[in-house]
Design a protein around this motif. Sequence first.
Motif, mmCIF file in Angstrom:
data_model
loop_
_atom_site.group_PDB
_atom_site.id
_atom_site.type_symbol
_atom_site.label_atom_id
_atom_site.label_comp_id
_atom_site.label_asym_id
_atom_site.label_seq_id
_atom_site.Cartn_x
_atom_site.Cartn_y
_atom_site.Cartn_z
ATOM 1 N N PRO A 6 1.047 -7.682 6.683
ATOM 2 C CA PRO A 6 0.614 -6.282 6.613
ATOM 3 C C PRO A 6 1.776 -5.320 6.842
ATOM 4 C CG PRO A 6 -0.843 -7.564 8.029
ATOM 5 C CD PRO A 6 0.327 -8.433 7.727
ATOM 6 N N HIS A 38 4.450 -9.720 0.293
ATOM 7 C CA HIS A 38 4.340 -11.154 0.010
ATOM 8 C C HIS A 38 5.724 -11.759 0.202
ATOM 9 C CE1 HIS A 38 0.484 -10.781 -2.664
ATOM 10 N NE2 HIS A 38 0.322 -10.334 -1.434
ATOM 11 N N GLN A 65 1.371 -13.481 3.568
ATOM 12 C CA GLN A 65 0.955 -12.093 3.412
ATOM 13 C C GLN A 65 1.176 -11.370 4.738
ATOM 14 O OE1 GLN A 65 -2.873 -11.491 1.525
ATOM 15 N NE2 GLN A 65 -2.788 -13.520 0.590
ATOM 16 N N ASP A 108 2.062 -5.545 -2.400
ATOM 17 C CA ASP A 108 0.709 -5.142 -2.792
ATOM 18 C C ASP A 108 0.415 -3.778 -2.178
ATOM 19 O OD1 ASP A 108 -2.046 -4.782 -3.108
ATOM 20 O OD2 ASP A 108 -2.437 -6.932 -3.033
ATOM 21 N N ASP A 140 -1.388 2.907 7.852
ATOM 22 C CA ASP A 140 -1.284 1.556 7.284
ATOM 23 C C ASP A 140 0.164 1.140 7.039
ATOM 24 O OD1 ASP A 140 -4.022 1.303 7.286
ATOM 25 O OD2 ASP A 140 -4.256 2.078 5.256
ATOM 26 N N GLU A 176 -2.038 -1.736 -2.819
ATOM 27 C CA GLU A 176 -3.457 -1.471 -2.542
ATOM 28 C C GLU A 176 -3.877 -2.071 -1.204
ATOM 29 O OE1 GLU A 176 -5.990 -2.669 -5.698
ATOM 30 O OE2 GLU A 176 -5.053 -1.335 -7.192
ATOM 31 N N LYS A 177 -3.500 -3.324 -0.980
ATOM 32 C CA LYS A 177 -3.892 -4.000 0.268
ATOM 33 C C LYS A 177 -2.856 -3.799 1.383
ATOM 34 C CE LYS A 177 -6.531 -7.628 -2.100
ATOM 35 N NZ LYS A 177 -6.641 -9.092 -2.353
ATOM 36 N N LYS A 178 -1.767 -3.080 1.072
ATOM 37 C CA LYS A 178 -0.717 -2.815 2.064
ATOM 38 C C LYS A 178 -0.141 -4.109 2.634
ATOM 39 C CE LYS A 178 -1.760 1.643 1.899
ATOM 40 N NZ LYS A 178 -0.866 2.652 1.288
ATOM 41 N N LEU A 179 0.331 -4.967 1.729
ATOM 42 C CA LEU A 179 0.851 -6.272 2.132
ATOM 43 C C LEU A 179 2.215 -6.537 1.490
ATOM 44 C CD1 LEU A 179 -2.347 -8.487 1.606
ATOM 45 C CD2 LEU A 179 -1.423 -7.756 3.818
#
Length: 311
Positions: free
Chosen positions: A191, A262, A189, A255, A232, A257-260
């Motif tokens: 950021p 993968h 993961q 992702d 972000d 929402e979580k600013k990730l």
Amino acid sequence: LPGPPFTHQQTPHKMVYYGQTSCEQDTERYLDVVKYVFSCYKKEVPLVINTMGWVKGEGLLLLIDIIRLLSPSHIVQMDVCDWKAMPPLTPEHVHFSAGLHTKGKQQSKCKQLGAGSMESWKYSEGEDVSAPQHKLLYVHPEFPRAGVAGEARVHCSILRDMSILGYLGHLQSPDIGAVLPLHSLVPYQVPFNAVALRVIHTDVAPSNIMYAVNASWVGLSCIPEEVRCQTDGPVLLTQTPVCDCLGFGIVRGVDMEKKLYHILTPVPPEKLRLVNCLLLGNIAIPNCVLVGQQGIEGEIPYVTSDYNYSI
């Protein structure tokens, strides 16, 4: 020499992700990449330079640029059966011919006493004698259909897919057993604000950048500047950097929402800590990775049979 490249992959000493299978669209950046990689050569051991097969038109001119840039001691030129379009790359030819981005010496400035070796050239007083001094080894194979362009392109495409699959094979357990599909492997993961992002081969609107990156092959690179972002992310580069590439990965999900990101990659964690840039090029993940994985039910993402070829 030991066999097809996918059978004996090794970690390069120095690598840059160019991001395209051909350098026609950006020959200047290609030369910048060659200079960057060559700059780390310490001349402690012999270096074999495997040039590409584009030797017509601008490709030949670019090859002359590269010869001037790298100053090799020997050139091995392999001709093609019944094809005379490419001249022998003698020191004289390289010296006087213009490249794509470099100029040749004006032949009128010196008197040629006779065709042949460097000794037959006589320069006027005070003239620069920085002419190429390489030895040309000319090979004329007599294999029928050697160098047929169409077949070579298909062959290269297959070998490229095999190299990517061989690289992804490092994600598998060394124990002999069932091959795990990529969707069952745990990704890293990352950021958004930890890495900069750049699409190499085309312009993408910032609002569409995540659509482009998702399910894509990326070069995990390291730019010298620190990545700084007030928000972000994502952090978008405005120009393609010439920088170290530490390996490759697949962005298997984003992702929002979580600013990730993968990311699946076999690059070890100690090297991943140095990665601060994701470069997306025009290199596609092999079709079999998307359509051939076990355990997928229903529609496969990014795969469609309802394709409009007119678009």
